[in-house]
Write a protein that holds these residues in place. Structure first.
Motif, short mmCIF file in Angstrom:
data_model
loop_
_atom_site.label_atom_id
_atom_site.label_comp_id
_atom_site.label_asym_id
_atom_site.label_seq_id
_atom_site.Cartn_x
_atom_site.Cartn_y
_atom_site.Cartn_z
N ALA A 161 33.41 48.63 -26.02
CA ALA A 161 32.12 48.95 -25.39
C ALA A 161 30.93 48.74 -26.33
O ALA A 161 29.82 48.52 -25.88
CB ALA A 161 32.12 50.38 -24.89
N GLU A 162 31.17 48.79 -27.63
CA GLU A 162 30.09 48.67 -28.60
C GLU A 162 29.68 47.23 -28.89
O GLU A 162 28.59 46.98 -29.39
CB GLU A 162 30.47 49.35 -29.92
N CYS A 163 30.53 46.28 -28.58
CA CYS A 163 30.24 44.88 -28.90
C CYS A 163 29.20 44.31 -27.94
O CYS A 163 29.46 44.19 -26.74
CB CYS A 163 31.51 44.04 -28.85
N PRO B 107 45.81 44.09 -36.80
CA PRO B 107 46.67 44.59 -35.73
C PRO B 107 47.62 45.70 -36.17
O PRO B 107 48.08 46.49 -35.35
CB PRO B 107 47.46 43.34 -35.30
N ASP B 108 47.88 45.80 -37.48
CA ASP B 108 48.76 46.85 -37.98
C ASP B 108 48.03 48.18 -38.13
O ASP B 108 48.66 49.23 -38.20
CB ASP B 108 49.36 46.45 -39.33
N GLU B 109 46.71 48.14 -38.18
CA GLU B 109 45.91 49.35 -38.34
C GLU B 109 45.29 49.84 -37.04
O GLU B 109 45.00 51.02 -36.89
CB GLU B 109 44.80 49.11 -39.37
N CYS B 110 45.04 48.94 -36.10
CA CYS B 110 44.39 49.29 -34.84
C CYS B 110 45.24 50.30 -34.06
O CYS B 110 46.46 50.12 -33.92
CB CYS B 110 44.18 48.02 -34.00
N ILE B 111 44.59 51.34 -33.56
CA ILE B 111 45.32 52.38 -32.80
C ILE B 111 45.02 52.30 -31.30
O ILE B 111 45.30 53.22 -30.56
CB ILE B 111 45.01 53.79 -33.34
N ASP B 112 44.43 51.20 -30.87
CA ASP B 112 44.18 50.96 -29.45
C ASP B 112 43.29 52.01 -28.80
O ASP B 112 43.48 52.37 -27.64
CB ASP B 112 45.50 50.86 -28.68
N CYS B 113 42.30 52.47 -29.52
CA CYS B 113 41.45 53.53 -28.99
C CYS B 113 40.39 53.02 -28.00
O CYS B 113 39.81 53.82 -27.27
CB CYS B 113 40.78 54.29 -30.13
N ASP C 297 28.40 46.65 -34.70
CA ASP C 297 28.35 47.91 -33.95
C ASP C 297 29.75 48.50 -33.81
O ASP C 297 29.95 49.71 -33.86
CB ASP C 297 27.74 47.68 -32.57
N CYS C 298 30.73 47.63 -33.64
CA CYS C 298 32.12 48.03 -33.46
C CYS C 298 32.67 48.78 -34.67
O CYS C 298 33.45 49.72 -34.53
CB CYS C 298 32.99 46.80 -33.19
N VAL C 299 32.25 48.37 -35.84
CA VAL C 299 32.72 48.97 -37.09
C VAL C 299 32.34 50.45 -37.17
O VAL C 299 33.12 51.28 -37.62
CB VAL C 299 32.13 48.19 -38.29
N VAL D 56 28.20 41.35 -27.48
CA VAL D 56 28.50 40.01 -26.93
C VAL D 56 29.89 39.94 -26.30
O VAL D 56 30.38 38.86 -25.99
CB VAL D 56 28.33 38.91 -28.01
N GLU D 57 30.52 41.09 -26.12
CA GLU D 57 31.83 41.18 -25.46
C GLU D 57 32.86 40.26 -26.12
O GLU D 57 33.59 39.52 -25.46
CB GLU D 57 31.71 40.89 -23.97
N ALA D 58 32.96 40.36 -27.44
CA ALA D 58 33.88 39.53 -28.20
C ALA D 58 35.25 40.16 -28.40
O ALA D 58 36.17 39.50 -28.88
CB ALA D 58 33.29 39.22 -29.57
N ILE D 59 35.42 41.42 -28.04
CA ILE D 59 36.66 42.14 -28.32
C ILE D 59 37.47 42.35 -27.04
O ILE D 59 36.95 42.86 -26.04
CB ILE D 59 36.37 43.50 -29.00
N TYR D 60 38.74 41.96 -27.11
CA TYR D 60 39.65 42.07 -25.97
C TYR D 60 40.92 42.78 -26.38
O TYR D 60 41.36 42.65 -27.54
CB TYR D 60 40.07 40.68 -25.47
#
Length: 107
Positions: free
Chosen positions: A48-50, A37-43, A16-18, A52-56
């Motif tokens: 909220a889409e995960c 980590p070099d591509e993530c823009i911290d948006c 869902d996160c993708v 199972v709350e796997a993303i921190y």
């Protein structure tokens, strides 16, 4: 700061996160997703889409999951980018609540 995929994703691989990532920073392995980590823009959209709350946020990764920070960075260089939502793994429901799965990450 970047975001990190952690333990709850292992052997579930919900994507869902993708679907909401504006910069395509997710990479797909056999049974786990990681964030480059070099591509993530911290948006924060993926958090909220995960289901199972796997993303921190990197600064909020629980102590017992700190090794996932380096693992995301390492595997993002090896695994292909994923840009479209897919079905979760067939036995995802069995693994969704299991903790301590880092040793199960397939490379």
């Amino acid at each position: 700061m970047t975001y990190v995929v952690t333990d709850a994703c292992v052997k579930c691989k919900y994507t869902d996160c993708v679907d909401v990532c504006p910069v395509d920073c997710f990479h797909e392995g056999p049974n786990f997703l990681v964030i480059d980590p070099d591509e993530c823009i911290d948006c924060t959209l993926c958090v909220a889409e995960c289901p199972v709350e796997a993303i921190y946020a990197e600064d909020d990764v629980p102590e017992e999951m700190q090794s996932y920070i380096a693992l995301n960075a390492e595997l993002a260089k090896e695994w292909p980018t994923i840009v479209e939502k897919k079905d979760p793994l067939a036995d995802h429901e069995q693994w969704a609540g299991v903790v301590g799965k880092i040793h199960l990450v397939e490379r």
